[in-house]
Design a protein around this motif. Structure first.
Motif, PDB file in Angstrom:
ATOM      1  N   LYS A  94      38.744  41.831  33.134  1.00 21.15           N
ATOM      2  CA  LYS A  94      38.646  40.738  34.113  1.00 21.15           C
ATOM      3  C   LYS A  94      38.793  39.364  33.459  1.00 21.15           C
ATOM      4  CE  LYS A  94      35.956  40.617  37.650  1.00 21.15           C
ATOM      5  NZ  LYS A  94      34.762  40.645  38.522  1.00 21.15           N
ATOM      6  N   ARG A  95      38.498  39.273  32.173  1.00 19.26           N
ATOM      7  CA  ARG A  95      38.674  37.986  31.477  1.00 19.26           C
ATOM      8  C   ARG A  95      40.142  37.558  31.481  1.00 19.26           C
ATOM      9  NH1 ARG A  95      35.511  39.833  25.986  1.00 19.26           N
ATOM     10  NH2 ARG A  95      33.532  40.455  26.963  1.00 19.26           N
ATOM     11  N   TYR A  96      41.035  38.546  31.549  1.00 24.63           N
ATOM     12  CA  TYR A  96      42.465  38.257  31.463  1.00 24.63           C
ATOM     13  C   TYR A  96      43.186  38.407  32.799  1.00 24.63           C
ATOM     14  CZ  TYR A  96      41.302  38.840  26.560  1.00 24.63           C
ATOM     15  OH  TYR A  96      40.710  38.715  25.327  1.00 24.63           O
ATOM     16  N   HIS A  97      42.651  39.255  33.676  1.00 28.97           N
ATOM     17  CA  HIS A  97      43.359  39.542  34.931  1.00 28.97           C
ATOM     18  C   HIS A  97      42.616  39.082  36.177  1.00 28.97           C
ATOM     19  CE1 HIS A  97      46.256  41.761  32.604  1.00 28.97           C
ATOM     20  NE2 HIS A  97      45.336  42.585  32.144  1.00 28.97           N
ATOM     21  N   GLU A 104      34.974  44.730  32.887  1.00 26.52           N
ATOM     22  CA  GLU A 104      34.583  43.335  32.692  1.00 26.52           C
ATOM     23  C   GLU A 104      35.423  42.664  31.607  1.00 26.52           C
ATOM     24  OE1 GLU A 104      32.549  41.751  34.734  1.00 26.52           O
ATOM     25  OE2 GLU A 104      32.605  43.675  35.790  1.00 26.52           O
ATOM     26  N   LYS A 105      35.781  43.422  30.573  1.00 24.67           N
ATOM     27  CA  LYS A 105      36.636  42.856  29.525  1.00 24.67           C
ATOM     28  C   LYS A 105      38.015  42.517  30.073  1.00 24.67           C
ATOM     29  CE  LYS A 105      34.386  45.119  25.585  1.00 24.67           C
ATOM     30  NZ  LYS A 105      34.521  46.118  24.490  1.00 24.67           N
ATOM     31  N   SER A 129      51.307  47.618  30.103  1.00 27.21           N
ATOM     32  CA  SER A 129      50.849  47.822  31.472  1.00 27.21           C
ATOM     33  C   SER A 129      49.580  47.047  31.797  1.00 27.21           C
ATOM     34  CB  SER A 129      50.626  49.309  31.728  1.00 27.21           C
ATOM     35  OG  SER A 129      49.751  49.844  30.748  1.00 27.21           O
ATOM     36  N   LEU A 130      48.695  46.856  30.838  1.00 26.44           N
ATOM     37  CA  LEU A 130      47.477  46.089  31.057  1.00 26.44           C
ATOM     38  C   LEU A 130      47.502  44.785  30.265  1.00 26.44           C
ATOM     39  CD1 LEU A 130      44.861  49.001  31.002  1.00 26.44           C
ATOM     40  CD2 LEU A 130      45.905  47.896  32.988  1.00 26.44           C
ATOM     41  N   ASP A 153      41.291  45.109  39.340  1.00 29.85           N
ATOM     42  CA  ASP A 153      41.195  46.439  39.946  1.00 29.85           C
ATOM     43  C   ASP A 153      42.555  46.914  40.456  1.00 29.85           C
ATOM     44  OD1 ASP A 153      38.477  46.703  39.449  1.00 29.85           O
ATOM     45  OD2 ASP A 153      37.880  45.934  41.404  1.00 29.85           O
ATOM     46  N   ASP A 154      43.316  46.014  41.075  1.00 28.50           N
ATOM     47  CA  ASP A 154      44.640  46.393  41.584  1.00 28.50           C
ATOM     48  C   ASP A 154      45.563  46.811  40.454  1.00 28.50           C
ATOM     49  OD1 ASP A 154      43.958  45.962  44.219  1.00 28.50           O
ATOM     50  OD2 ASP A 154      44.818  43.943  44.304  1.00 28.50           O
ATOM     51  N   LEU A 155      45.552  46.061  39.349  1.00 23.09           N
ATOM     52  CA  LEU A 155      46.424  46.381  38.226  1.00 23.09           C
ATOM     53  C   LEU A 155      46.037  47.712  37.585  1.00 23.09           C
ATOM     54  CD1 LEU A 155      46.872  42.947  36.412  1.00 23.09           C
ATOM     55  CD2 LEU A 155      48.626  44.258  37.607  1.00 23.09           C
ATOM     56  N   PHE A 156      44.744  47.906  37.397  1.00 24.96           N
ATOM     57  CA  PHE A 156      44.317  49.153  36.756  1.00 24.96           C
ATOM     58  C   PHE A 156      44.631  50.350  37.645  1.00 24.96           C
ATOM     59  CE2 PHE A 156      41.526  52.402  35.100  1.00 24.96           C
ATOM     60  CZ  PHE A 156      41.660  52.225  33.731  1.00 24.96           C
TER      61      PHE A 156
END
Length: 269
Positions: free
Chosen positions: A162-165, A159-160, A37-38, A170-173
């Protein structure tokens, strides 16, 4: 091996970002990796490449809708989003790439999607491997997501990720924790009754220390599929066996896949 990243149109102005790992002469079906999922293509690390090299199989790694450079997904996620990805979007992607025979390798949400796909796609799925898959939500699932939600708010987890997404973080989480903590979704999420449609050899893996699922997730999946399925519990392992125990998982798969598919034995380099 040749590794290529590209975008693939799957119709309706929708595109999916894919990574293809190909041999001059592949020795079996295509390995298809379905992320958590993440997760995304990058967060599989080198695992797809290493398994492709060891088996001689081609591999397809892709970002689901809403991830990476793939087209946006519909938010909020519908209750049947796992089924939609397995029954609608994955077959469309395989059709667009003219990929027929596949081995599905799914982690967490990707494992649940792989179960839906294997049940729907019949003989097209030659073998199935899941790690930390769910067919329903249990108390560990809910607690793990609640704890992760608190970490996202109180620590540097955002922040971790955000390096990948990037801008989609925020939308994915939010999409993930919102649907999994929705009482309607939890009440509707139980597809154990459809598992008997899966006929291919299946390896159902979970870490004994997985904080997102009880052991019954595995035993219920194996019981639902039947005699073609095998359960594997890994000691001292959490939610991501392929990252925590890559050598062990590679060895498991390099024994399981050639034996069940009747192809030349794999070699780990």
């Amino acid at each position: 091996m040749q590794i290529q990243d590209t975008m693939v149109s799957v119709g309706n102005d929708t595109s999916i970002e894919v990574r293809r790992i190909r041999h001059e002469q592949p020795t079996g079906p295509t390995l298809v990796f379905l992320h958590e999922s993440l997760g995304n293509i990058t967060l599989w690390r080198k695992f797809p490449e290493r398994l492709a090299e060891a088996t001689g199989f081609d591999a397809l790694v892709y970002n689901r809708l809403g991830y990476g450079e793939s087209s946006d997904e519909v938010l909020a996620r519908p209750y049947d989003y796992l089924e939609q990805h397995g029954v609608v979007w994955l077959p469309r992607l395989l059709d667009a790439l003219s990929i027929e025979d596949v081995v599905l390798v799914g982690h967490s949400d990707g494992g649940s999607i792989a179960l839906h796909a294997a049940a729907a796609m019949g003989v097209r799925v030659r073998a199935l491997v899941t790690m930390a898959a769910h067919t329903y939500a249990d108390h560990l699932t809910i607690k793990g997501i609640q704890d992760m939600k608190a970490r996202y708010r109180e620590t540097d987890l955002r922040e971790k990720l955000k390096r990948y997404h990037g801008a989609r973080t925020d939308d994915l989480f939010r999409a993930w924790h919102t649907v999994w903590l929705d009482e309607g979704f939890l009440a509707s999420l139980d597809f154990r009754q459809s598992l008997d449609a899966i006929e291919c050899p299946s390896l159902i893996i979970q870490g004994e220390d997985d904080g997102y699922g009880v052991p019954e997730q595995v035993t219920d999946i194996v019981d639902g599929i039947g005699e073609t399925a095998r359960a594997v519990f890994l000691p001292d392992t959490g939610h991501s066996p392929h990252l925590e125990r890559p050598e062990q998982i590679l060895n498991l798969l390099c024994d399981f896949l050639p034996r069940e598919l009747g192809v030349k034995s794999a070699v780990i380099s």
